[in-house]
Design a protein around this motif. Structure first.
Motif, mmCIF file in Angstrom:
data_model
loop_
_atom_site.group_PDB
_atom_site.id
_atom_site.type_symbol
_atom_site.label_atom_id
_atom_site.label_comp_id
_atom_site.label_asym_id
_atom_site.label_seq_id
_atom_site.Cartn_x
_atom_site.Cartn_y
_atom_site.Cartn_z
ATOM 1 N N ALA A 2 -2.265 15.233 9.638
ATOM 2 C CA ALA A 2 -3.743 13.344 9.282
ATOM 3 C C ALA A 2 -2.625 12.563 8.871
ATOM 4 O O ALA A 2 -3.619 11.486 8.262
ATOM 5 C CB ALA A 2 -4.747 14.329 9.178
ATOM 6 N N ALA A 3 -2.811 13.186 7.370
ATOM 7 C CA ALA A 3 -2.218 12.652 5.786
ATOM 8 C C ALA A 3 -1.626 11.126 6.717
ATOM 9 O O ALA A 3 -1.569 10.541 5.975
ATOM 10 C CB ALA A 3 -1.858 13.337 4.941
ATOM 11 N N SER A 4 -0.147 11.398 7.459
ATOM 12 C CA SER A 4 0.451 10.386 7.642
ATOM 13 C C SER A 4 -0.072 9.181 8.165
ATOM 14 O O SER A 4 0.467 8.374 8.250
ATOM 15 C CB SER A 4 1.935 10.847 8.821
ATOM 16 O OG SER A 4 1.233 11.364 10.099
ATOM 17 N N ARG A 5 -1.517 9.983 8.617
ATOM 18 C CA ARG A 5 -2.829 7.931 8.781
ATOM 19 C C ARG A 5 -2.990 7.315 8.577
ATOM 20 O O ARG A 5 -4.167 6.792 8.384
ATOM 21 C CB ARG A 5 -3.239 8.649 10.411
ATOM 22 C CG ARG A 5 -3.006 9.017 11.663
ATOM 23 C CD ARG A 5 -1.671 9.917 11.740
ATOM 24 N NE ARG A 5 -1.350 9.945 13.122
ATOM 25 C CZ ARG A 5 -0.819 10.866 14.176
ATOM 26 N NH1 ARG A 5 0.371 11.453 13.089
ATOM 27 N NH2 ARG A 5 -0.086 10.849 15.019
ATOM 28 N N ILE A 6 -3.474 7.951 6.945
ATOM 29 C CA ILE A 6 -3.918 7.561 6.034
ATOM 30 C C ILE A 6 -3.909 6.091 5.387
ATOM 31 O O ILE A 6 -2.530 6.333 4.807
ATOM 32 C CB ILE A 6 -4.409 8.008 5.268
ATOM 33 C CG1 ILE A 6 -5.140 10.176 4.715
ATOM 34 C CG2 ILE A 6 -5.044 7.737 3.367
ATOM 35 C CD1 ILE A 6 -5.237 10.223 3.738
ATOM 36 N N LYS A 7 -4.562 5.196 5.201
ATOM 37 C CA LYS A 7 -3.814 3.613 5.050
ATOM 38 C C LYS A 7 -5.016 3.377 3.615
ATOM 39 O O LYS A 7 -5.067 2.245 3.453
ATOM 40 C CB LYS A 7 -4.213 2.778 5.751
ATOM 41 C CG LYS A 7 -3.377 2.895 7.065
ATOM 42 C CD LYS A 7 -3.688 2.045 8.664
ATOM 43 C CE LYS A 7 -2.595 2.300 9.274
ATOM 44 N NZ LYS A 7 -3.049 3.740 10.067
ATOM 45 N N VAL A 8 -5.756 3.920 2.433
ATOM 46 C CA VAL A 8 -6.051 3.338 1.553
ATOM 47 C C VAL A 8 -5.295 4.478 0.648
ATOM 48 O O VAL A 8 -4.642 5.545 0.483
ATOM 49 C CB VAL A 8 -7.888 4.073 1.536
ATOM 50 C CG1 VAL A 8 -8.085 3.206 3.150
ATOM 51 C CG2 VAL A 8 -7.902 6.156 2.457
ATOM 52 N N PRO A 9 -5.716 3.679 -0.530
ATOM 53 C CA PRO A 9 -5.512 4.348 -1.961
ATOM 54 C C PRO A 9 -5.253 6.000 -2.040
ATOM 55 O O PRO A 9 -6.291 6.414 -1.859
ATOM 56 C CB PRO A 9 -6.172 3.699 -3.220
ATOM 57 C CG PRO A 9 -6.291 2.694 -2.657
ATOM 58 C CD PRO A 9 -6.219 2.522 -1.038
ATOM 59 N N MET A 10 -4.767 7.093 -3.017
ATOM 60 C CA MET A 10 -4.498 7.952 -2.580
ATOM 61 C C MET A 10 -4.581 8.517 -3.640
ATOM 62 O O MET A 10 -2.942 8.070 -4.432
ATOM 63 C CB MET A 10 -3.866 8.994 -1.289
ATOM 64 C CG MET A 10 -4.564 8.343 -0.085
ATOM 65 S SD MET A 10 -6.455 9.639 0.897
ATOM 66 C CE MET A 10 -5.967 11.300 0.370
ATOM 67 N N LEU A 11 -5.247 9.413 -4.585
ATOM 68 C CA LEU A 11 -4.483 10.359 -5.965
ATOM 69 C C LEU A 11 -4.284 11.876 -5.706
ATOM 70 O O LEU A 11 -5.362 12.283 -5.519
ATOM 71 C CB LEU A 11 -5.551 10.504 -6.939
ATOM 72 C CG LEU A 11 -5.494 11.311 -8.305
ATOM 73 C CD1 LEU A 11 -3.049 10.270 -8.922
ATOM 74 C CD2 LEU A 11 -5.928 10.320 -9.326
ATOM 75 N N ILE A 12 -2.809 12.248 -5.351
ATOM 76 C CA ILE A 12 -2.756 13.510 -4.891
ATOM 77 C C ILE A 12 -2.314 14.395 -6.047
ATOM 78 O O ILE A 12 -1.131 14.282 -6.284
ATOM 79 C CB ILE A 12 -2.170 13.220 -3.784
ATOM 80 C CG1 ILE A 12 -2.304 12.932 -2.576
ATOM 81 C CG2 ILE A 12 -2.225 15.240 -2.828
ATOM 82 C CD1 ILE A 12 -1.947 12.538 -0.831
#
Length: 319
Positions: free
Chosen positions: A251-261
């Motif tokens: 699922a994370a490979s589909r994320i297109k918004v900024p992320m702080l992990i």
């Protein structure tokens, strides 16, 4: 670095891997129909009227108006939690905050946020949202409905997150498009599953996220939720076919918004290789803040948490 070297576990919570090895873990292959499965669930979820209900509770804080809140999720589940509204300024942003498998007994008041309405929902079956249909303990919750991808409780928990966003939009329609998500451990995995299919979420913060690379998740020794699923699988047969549809890395490979992990190098409850599967799957422009350990106290913990807190304040700052 202060990666723990003394611990009570019968296995190595680093799994013998250094950062370079963790950053080379590749994305598992998505099952056929992965995106369609989640897109269908999202479409059904946003058609639900959350009907939020607010009331003054017993908690008080100098910086926040504190409300007890409940809203309706899919399957007519009632989700309960807390809503913090800043005493100063206007509400110009929203944030949904998920919790770990330990649940939540109160909101986090020590948030470096301004002009932000913060919703702390308890996922179905857990803490304030406990119910008869779902085991309230982590070991029972994580296997509830696991026989089928359509009945697995984790899918309902993702829908609860989407309905939490709907709740904030219902209460504060002018913040549409400025709602973020922050989740730790269980809540991190739920967030990774939810964010790519909900365009209303404009950024996300995941801390030691679970549910990444389920094939690995089923094989690595742990004291966390994966252990319960591994025991279940030994008795009942493989559950990988279900779990592949709930893989936070895919699922994370589909994320297109900024992320702080914020993944950890040592973690007895969420195996670092599975955390880094989520990290590695995301877009390269996202910020990664690496913790020495997760789900375990360590020497530099307070210092690292303080640095991360500052980053969170900047990441969710009202612009």
């Amino acid at each position: 670095m202060s990666i723990p070297t003394v611990h009570p576990f019968a296995f190595d919570p680093t799994y013998g891997m250094q950062l370079e090895q963790l950053r080379s873990i590749e994305l598992p292959e998505a099952p056929a129909g992965f995106d369609a499965f989640w897109q269908k669930r999202y479409s059904a979820a946003i058609s639900v009227d959350p009907q939020p209900r607010l009331r003054h509770g017993k908690l008080r804080h100098e910086n926040w108006h504190v409300f007890d809140i409940s809203f309706t999720s899919t399957g007519s589940f009632q989700i309960n939690g807390w809503l913090l509204v800043p005493r100063k300024g206007q509400v110009r942003r929203g944030l949904v905050v998920g919790h770990g498998y330990g649940g939540r007994d109160q909101p986090d008041f020590d948030l470096p946020l301004e002009e932000t309405a913060v919703l702390f929902p308890c996922s179905r079956g857990l803490s304030l949202s406990a119910c008869l249909q779902i085991p309230a303990d982590a070991s029972g919750h994580v296997i509830c409905g696991i026989e089928s991808r359509d009945t697995y409780v984790i899918g309902g928990c993702v829908e609860d997150l989407w309905l939490a966003v709907s709740t904030l939009e219902t209460l504060y329609p002018w913040i549409a498009g400025r709602i973020g998500y922050s989740g730790i451990s269980f809540g991190g995995g739920i967030g990774a599953l939810a964010i790519p299919y909900d365009a209303r979420i404009d950024r996300g913060h995941l801390i030691v996220p679970t549910f990444g690379h389920r094939q690995l998740w089923l094989t690595l020794p742990t004291v966390g939720s994966a252990q319960s699923v591994q025991i279940y699988q030994e008795k009942h047969g493989s559950v990988l076919e279900t779990l592949r549809f709930f893989d936070a890395a895919i699922a994370a490979s589909r994320i297109k918004v900024p992320m702080l992990i914020a993944p950890a190098l040592f973690d007895p409850a969420v195996a670092p290789p599975c955390q880094f599967a989520v990290v590695n799957a995301t877009q390269k422009f996202n910020e990664i803040f690496i913790l020495d350990a997760g789900h375990f106290e360590y020497d530099a913990m307070d210092e690292q948490n303080a640095i991360l807190r500052d980053k969170v304040g900047h990441f969710f700052k009202v612009s």
